[in-house]
Design an enzyme around this catalytic site. Sequence first.
Site, PDB file in Angstrom:
ATOM      1  N   SER A 132       5.367  -0.828  -9.094  1.00  0.00           N
ATOM      2  CA  SER A 132       5.549  -1.251  -7.705  1.00  0.00           C
ATOM      3  C   SER A 132       6.634  -2.312  -7.660  1.00  0.00           C
ATOM      4  CB  SER A 132       4.271  -1.878  -7.164  1.00  0.00           C
ATOM      5  OG  SER A 132       3.145  -1.164  -7.563  1.00  0.00           O
ATOM      6  N   GLU A 162      11.219   1.094 -10.014  1.00  0.00           N
ATOM      7  CA  GLU A 162      11.576   2.435  -9.588  1.00  0.00           C
ATOM      8  C   GLU A 162      12.827   2.389  -8.725  1.00  0.00           C
ATOM      9  OE1 GLU A 162       9.961   5.505 -10.496  1.00  0.00           O
ATOM     10  OE2 GLU A 162      12.048   5.615  -9.905  1.00  0.00           O
ATOM     11  N   LYS A 222      15.556  -5.291  -9.558  1.00  0.00           N
ATOM     12  CA  LYS A 222      15.100  -4.370  -8.517  1.00  0.00           C
ATOM     13  C   LYS A 222      15.334  -4.971  -7.125  1.00  0.00           C
ATOM     14  CE  LYS A 222      12.728  -1.305  -6.229  1.00  0.00           C
ATOM     15  NZ  LYS A 222      12.062  -0.097  -6.351  1.00  0.00           N
ATOM     16  N   CYS A 278      11.049  -0.356   1.203  1.00  0.00           N
ATOM     17  CA  CYS A 278      11.603  -1.300   0.227  1.00  0.00           C
ATOM     18  C   CYS A 278      12.547  -2.359   0.779  1.00  0.00           C
ATOM     19  CB  CYS A 278      12.331  -0.536  -0.873  1.00  0.00           C
ATOM     20  SG  CYS A 278      11.217   0.223  -2.037  1.00  0.00           S
ATOM     21  N   LYS A 281      11.157  -5.363   2.850  1.00  0.00           N
ATOM     22  CA  LYS A 281      10.143  -6.064   2.057  1.00  0.00           C
ATOM     23  C   LYS A 281      10.791  -6.813   0.886  1.00  0.00           C
ATOM     24  CE  LYS A 281       7.763  -3.960  -1.050  1.00  0.00           C
ATOM     25  NZ  LYS A 281       6.944  -2.914  -1.677  1.00  0.00           N
ATOM     26  N   ARG A 348       7.427   4.241   7.085  1.00  0.00           N
ATOM     27  CA  ARG A 348       7.318   2.782   6.966  1.00  0.00           C
ATOM     28  C   ARG A 348       8.618   2.096   7.405  1.00  0.00           C
ATOM     29  NH1 ARG A 348       4.683   2.426   1.050  1.00  0.00           N
ATOM     30  NH2 ARG A 348       5.927   4.333   0.835  1.00  0.00           N
TER      31      ARG A 348
HETATM   32  C1  UDX Z   1      15.648   2.491  -1.459  1.00  0.00           C
HETATM   33  C2  UDX Z   1      16.619   2.438  -2.649  1.00  0.00           C
HETATM   34  O1  UDX Z   1      17.764   3.255  -2.360  1.00  0.00           O
HETATM   35  C3  UDX Z   1      15.919   2.894  -3.916  1.00  0.00           C
HETATM   36  O2  UDX Z   1      16.790   2.782  -5.019  1.00  0.00           O
HETATM   37  C4  UDX Z   1      14.671   2.048  -4.132  1.00  0.00           C
HETATM   38  O3  UDX Z   1      13.970   2.495  -5.241  1.00  0.00           O
HETATM   39  C5  UDX Z   1      13.775   2.106  -2.913  1.00  0.00           C
HETATM   40  O4  UDX Z   1      14.502   1.721  -1.744  1.00  0.00           O
HETATM   41  P1  UDX Z   1      14.692   4.416   0.115  1.00  0.00           P
HETATM   42  O5  UDX Z   1      14.126   3.301   0.927  1.00  0.00           O
HETATM   43  O6  UDX Z   1      13.801   5.540  -0.266  1.00  0.00           O
HETATM   44  O7  UDX Z   1      15.301   3.854  -1.246  1.00  0.00           O
HETATM   45  O8  UDX Z   1      15.912   5.075   0.922  1.00  0.00           O
HETATM   46  P2  UDX Z   1      17.464   4.761   1.073  1.00  0.00           P
HETATM   47  O9  UDX Z   1      18.190   6.021   0.882  1.00  0.00           O
HETATM   48  O10 UDX Z   1      17.899   3.614   0.281  1.00  0.00           O
HETATM   49  O11 UDX Z   1      17.580   4.387   2.631  1.00  0.00           O
HETATM   50  C6  UDX Z   1      17.030   3.220   3.174  1.00  0.00           C
HETATM   51  C7  UDX Z   1      17.375   3.115   4.643  1.00  0.00           C
HETATM   52  O12 UDX Z   1      18.763   2.824   4.841  1.00  0.00           O
HETATM   53  C8  UDX Z   1      17.113   4.388   5.450  1.00  0.00           C
HETATM   54  O13 UDX Z   1      16.540   4.076   6.690  1.00  0.00           O
HETATM   55  C9  UDX Z   1      18.486   4.988   5.617  1.00  0.00           C
HETATM   56  O14 UDX Z   1      18.572   5.809   6.750  1.00  0.00           O
HETATM   57  C10 UDX Z   1      19.325   3.732   5.751  1.00  0.00           C
HETATM   58  N1  UDX Z   1      20.744   3.945   5.380  1.00  0.00           N
HETATM   59  C11 UDX Z   1      21.068   4.277   4.102  1.00  0.00           C
HETATM   60  C12 UDX Z   1      21.735   3.806   6.347  1.00  0.00           C
HETATM   61  O15 UDX Z   1      21.445   3.508   7.499  1.00  0.00           O
HETATM   62  N2  UDX Z   1      23.038   3.987   5.974  1.00  0.00           N
HETATM   63  C13 UDX Z   1      23.404   4.315   4.711  1.00  0.00           C
HETATM   64  O16 UDX Z   1      24.614   4.456   4.457  1.00  0.00           O
HETATM   65  C14 UDX Z   1      22.387   4.468   3.734  1.00  0.00           C
HETATM   66  P1  ADP Z   2       4.494   3.468  -2.728  1.00  0.00           P
HETATM   67  O1  ADP Z   2       5.599   3.840  -1.795  1.00  0.00           O
HETATM   68  O2  ADP Z   2       4.754   2.175  -3.425  1.00  0.00           O
HETATM   69  O3  ADP Z   2       4.128   4.557  -3.662  1.00  0.00           O
HETATM   70  P2  ADP Z   2       2.103   4.073  -1.168  1.00  0.00           P
HETATM   71  O4  ADP Z   2       1.449   3.263  -0.097  1.00  0.00           O
HETATM   72  O5  ADP Z   2       2.676   5.393  -0.824  1.00  0.00           O
HETATM   73  O6  ADP Z   2       3.205   3.117  -1.820  1.00  0.00           O
HETATM   74  O7  ADP Z   2       1.059   4.309  -2.353  1.00  0.00           O
HETATM   75  C1  ADP Z   2       0.239   3.363  -2.903  1.00  0.00           C
HETATM   76  C2  ADP Z   2      -1.135   3.982  -3.189  1.00  0.00           C
HETATM   77  O8  ADP Z   2      -1.893   3.064  -3.972  1.00  0.00           O
HETATM   78  C3  ADP Z   2      -1.986   4.297  -1.952  1.00  0.00           C
HETATM   79  O9  ADP Z   2      -2.292   5.670  -1.921  1.00  0.00           O
HETATM   80  C4  ADP Z   2      -3.259   3.430  -2.140  1.00  0.00           C
HETATM   81  O10 ADP Z   2      -4.436   4.080  -1.713  1.00  0.00           O
HETATM   82  C5  ADP Z   2      -3.273   3.230  -3.652  1.00  0.00           C
HETATM   83  N1  ADP Z   2      -4.035   2.042  -4.104  1.00  0.00           N
HETATM   84  C6  ADP Z   2      -3.949   0.772  -3.650  1.00  0.00           C
HETATM   85  N2  ADP Z   2      -4.792  -0.041  -4.325  1.00  0.00           N
HETATM   86  C7  ADP Z   2      -5.434   0.727  -5.241  1.00  0.00           C
HETATM   87  C8  ADP Z   2      -6.434   0.476  -6.266  1.00  0.00           C
HETATM   88  N3  ADP Z   2      -6.907  -0.748  -6.477  1.00  0.00           N
HETATM   89  N4  ADP Z   2      -6.844   1.509  -7.009  1.00  0.00           N
HETATM   90  C9  ADP Z   2      -6.347   2.757  -6.800  1.00  0.00           C
HETATM   91  N5  ADP Z   2      -5.424   3.053  -5.883  1.00  0.00           N
HETATM   92  C10 ADP Z   2      -4.958   2.064  -5.102  1.00  0.00           C
END
Ligand code: UDX
Ligand code: ADP
Length: 464
Positions: A132, A162, A222, A278, A281, A348
């Site tokens: 995470s 990740e 990260k 991501c 946050k 999200r």
């Molecule tokens: C991001 C990081 O890219 C990834 O490496 C990390 O592990 C998790 O966070 P993610 O949130 O899945 O990944 O999507 P990403 O493709 O980065 O897009 C994030 C947001 O930025 C989206 O809402 C996307 O639409 C927006 N975006 C992205 C733009 O508005 N313009 C761009 O040029 C690129």
């Molecule tokens: P991410 O994008 O980081 O994968 P998600 O919210 O999609 O986040 O996934 C996180 C998962 O972890 C959820 O499905 C949630 O139910 C699970 N989770 C949270 N706390 C625990 C725990 N203590 N034991 C097992 N699973 C958990």
Amino acid sequence: MKIKNICCIGAGYVGGPTMAVIAQKCPEIDVTVVDINEKRIAAWNDEDVENIPVYEPGLPEVVKEARGKNLFFSTEVDAAIDKADMIFISVNTPTKTYGIGKGMAADLKWIELCARQIARVAKNDKIVVEKSTLPVRTAAALKDILDNTGNGVKYQILSNPEFLAEGTAIQDLKKPDRVLIGGDVETSEGKEAMEALVNIYASWVPRENILTTNVWSSELSKLTANAFLAQRVSSINAMSELCEKTGADVNEVAKAVGMDSRIGAKFLKSSVGFGGSCFQKDILNLVYIAKSFGLKEVADYWEQVIIMNDHQKRRFAANIVKTLYNTVSGKKIAVLGWAFKKDTNDTRESAAIYVADYLLNEHAEIVVYDPTVKEEQVYADLDYLNTRSSEENRSKVTVVKDAYVACEEAHAVAVLTEWDEFKELDWQTVYRNMLKPAFLFDGRRLLDRKTKEEVGFEYYAIGN
Ligand code: UDX
Ligand code: ADP
């Protein structure tokens, strides 16, 4: 050390796809993904792989290949922990909504619960991998809990952030730019644990793309990577507003700027604002950490990326109101796209939530269509904001399963996610069934202005 059994706690957008790919690439390792959410696990085990809970191109095929062979989804958390040599923690770490650090710091409640559960159950030495996104120095807290509450077994804590992006997760996992592994580089046990994880990835990732660092560098990398990426989006979005005022076109600017090899072309697509689990946050985390070390300028610098993003979402919504003669009260606005980007069902922090919320405050009626997002999710997202009662959200927002139905009798259409299928819509039909003048607001620069104006739309696009 050879790993035979992996357990991953958390079957979400990160844990699910990552473990599926590890299982596919390492058939000699048993991978069990556990979650406390029974509904989610049942969906991962659904006979029809198209019903798995995470929408991700290419993922059903990987799950189909490995599930039941060496990939398992289960709610039996203790049993999986007990059996595993290596435990990935992949639970959610949302921004705190209460107490100290509210709205900024990461809520580590679920991480701590996992640590205590591992400590209670484990009977032999374990490698614990934080997957995470976590604030820097979480590994230290994990180690503290494990060492002080455990059954005397030894733990090695690794950080393995990740970098997959949703929508391209499978491709990102199969061919990552790099894999980052942080660990205790000072001790031989630490190095051995890192090597064990390196060996797993080395099954399909070239060794030179696997970096090892100390834990703190890994954790901070990260946050830094996401902050840099988000900063590019906020930078181009800042220019989009200036383009609209000056007659420049942000797409042309982005192209010209991106061709400078020092800058690069990626992540310069202007939009209604970035979303996802991501970016916001992680930056808030960074800001909180900087503040807690008294680094005000550092905190302010990164906070501006968020301020710009909030502004972009708000000004897009405000422009809809202004253009519709300063009122959307009682008017129907069709929202095309609810996910935070295309090719995912994740919502999200999606810009769509905030744009809809703004328009609802102006008494608009909203009709939503998204190819992968379920009705209950749209309501849950709006309810989470706590702006109005959940009954009111249900009475003012309708979720439909067809883009044409969404746009029928609408005063305006807002494109908020860049789904390919929106490009292919028969826009003439959409236009015919709308109220006139028919307004089209393109929050993704997805559509072509010329053809839309020829159809008859009043077309507004970000940065143009
Ligand atoms: C991001 C990081 O890219 C990834 O490496 C990390 O592990 C998790 O966070 P993610 O949130 O899945 O990944 O999507 P990403 O493709 O980065 O897009 C994030 C947001 O930025 C989206 O809402 C996307 O639409 C927006 N975006 C992205 C733009 O508005 N313009 C761009 O040029 C690129
Ligand atoms: P991410 O994008 O980081 O994968 P998600 O919210 O999609 O986040 O996934 C996180 C998962 O972890 C959820 O499905 C949630 O139910 C699970 N989770 C949270 N706390 C625990 C725990 N203590 N034991 C097992 N699973 C958990």
